[in-house]
Design an enzyme around this catalytic site. Structure first.
Site, PDB file in Angstrom:
ATOM      1  N   HIS A 104       0.839  -1.203   0.000  1.00 39.49           N
ATOM      2  CA  HIS A 104       0.000   0.000   0.000  1.00 39.49           C
ATOM      3  C   HIS A 104       0.864   1.239   0.000  1.00 39.49           C
ATOM      4  O   HIS A 104       1.961   1.252   0.555  1.00 39.49           O
ATOM      5  CB  HIS A 104      -0.946   0.024   1.199  1.00 39.49           C
ATOM      6  CG  HIS A 104      -0.298  -0.221   2.527  1.00 39.49           C
ATOM      7  ND1 HIS A 104       0.066  -1.488   2.948  1.00 39.49           N
ATOM      8  CD2 HIS A 104       0.071   0.621   3.521  1.00 39.49           C
ATOM      9  CE1 HIS A 104       0.616  -1.405   4.139  1.00 39.49           C
ATOM     10  NE2 HIS A 104       0.641  -0.138   4.520  1.00 39.49           N
ATOM     11  N   HIS A 106       0.629   5.157   1.217  1.00 39.12           N
ATOM     12  CA  HIS A 106      -0.111   6.185   1.958  1.00 39.12           C
ATOM     13  C   HIS A 106       0.012   7.499   1.192  1.00 39.12           C
ATOM     14  O   HIS A 106       1.102   7.846   0.718  1.00 39.12           O
ATOM     15  CB  HIS A 106       0.504   6.434   3.339  1.00 39.12           C
ATOM     16  CG  HIS A 106       0.511   5.271   4.273  1.00 39.12           C
ATOM     17  ND1 HIS A 106      -0.317   5.190   5.371  1.00 39.12           N
ATOM     18  CD2 HIS A 106       1.267   4.148   4.303  1.00 39.12           C
ATOM     19  CE1 HIS A 106      -0.071   4.076   6.034  1.00 39.12           C
ATOM     20  NE2 HIS A 106       0.894   3.427   5.408  1.00 39.12           N
TER      21      HIS A 106
END
Ligand code: 5GP
Length: 124
Positions: A104, A106
């Protein structure tokens, strides 16, 4: 490291856990972080099963890689943080404190984020 398909982002992708979606396409999902550290704090993830940035960059297709970066740019534009500025962070492995073993990125924005020593996500 083998992919754990019970990790929280895998469950979000399967719709087992709700998430506040901000963007979705064939390869990518973006949603608000549940414990946001800035007014804008979005997680952009591939839909494919990749443990980390290392796994993703070694094994994802060019289409998946392009889609992820396009999505980061689109989310930042859509949320209006391009002019004010934003930061991308991706934690990989123990030293970076990666908590969720699904790759992922951010996106932080909407306030002054400080220098690298004070960046959102902790550190010295
Ligand atoms: P990491 O430390 O792995 O880079 O970041 C994981 C992020 O996932 C954290 O910022 C945490 O707040 C977020 N997170 C963990 N569980 C959930 C959840 O169930 N929903 C959402 N939206 N975010 C989550």
């Amino acid at each position: 490291m083998a992919y754990d398909d019970e990790n929280v982002f895998a469950r979000i992708l399967r719709g087992e856990i709700p998430a506040e979606k901000v963007y979705e396409d064939e390869h990518v999902l973006a949603f608000n972080d549940i414990a946001h550290l800035a007014p804008v704090h979005v997680l952009v993830i591939p839909k494919g099963q990749y443990v980390s940035c290392d796994d993703f960059t070694a094994n994802a297709s060019d289409a998946e890689m392009a889609a992820l970066m396009r999505a980061v740019g689109k989310v930042a534009r859509d949320l209006g943080v391009v002019d004010s500025g934003y930061r991308m962070v991706s934690n990989t492995g123990p030293d970076a404190g990666q908590e969720v073993p699904h790759f992922h990125i951010h996106i932080f924005g909407g306030r002054r984020l400080g220098g690298l020593r004070r960046q959102a996500g902790g550190g010295e």
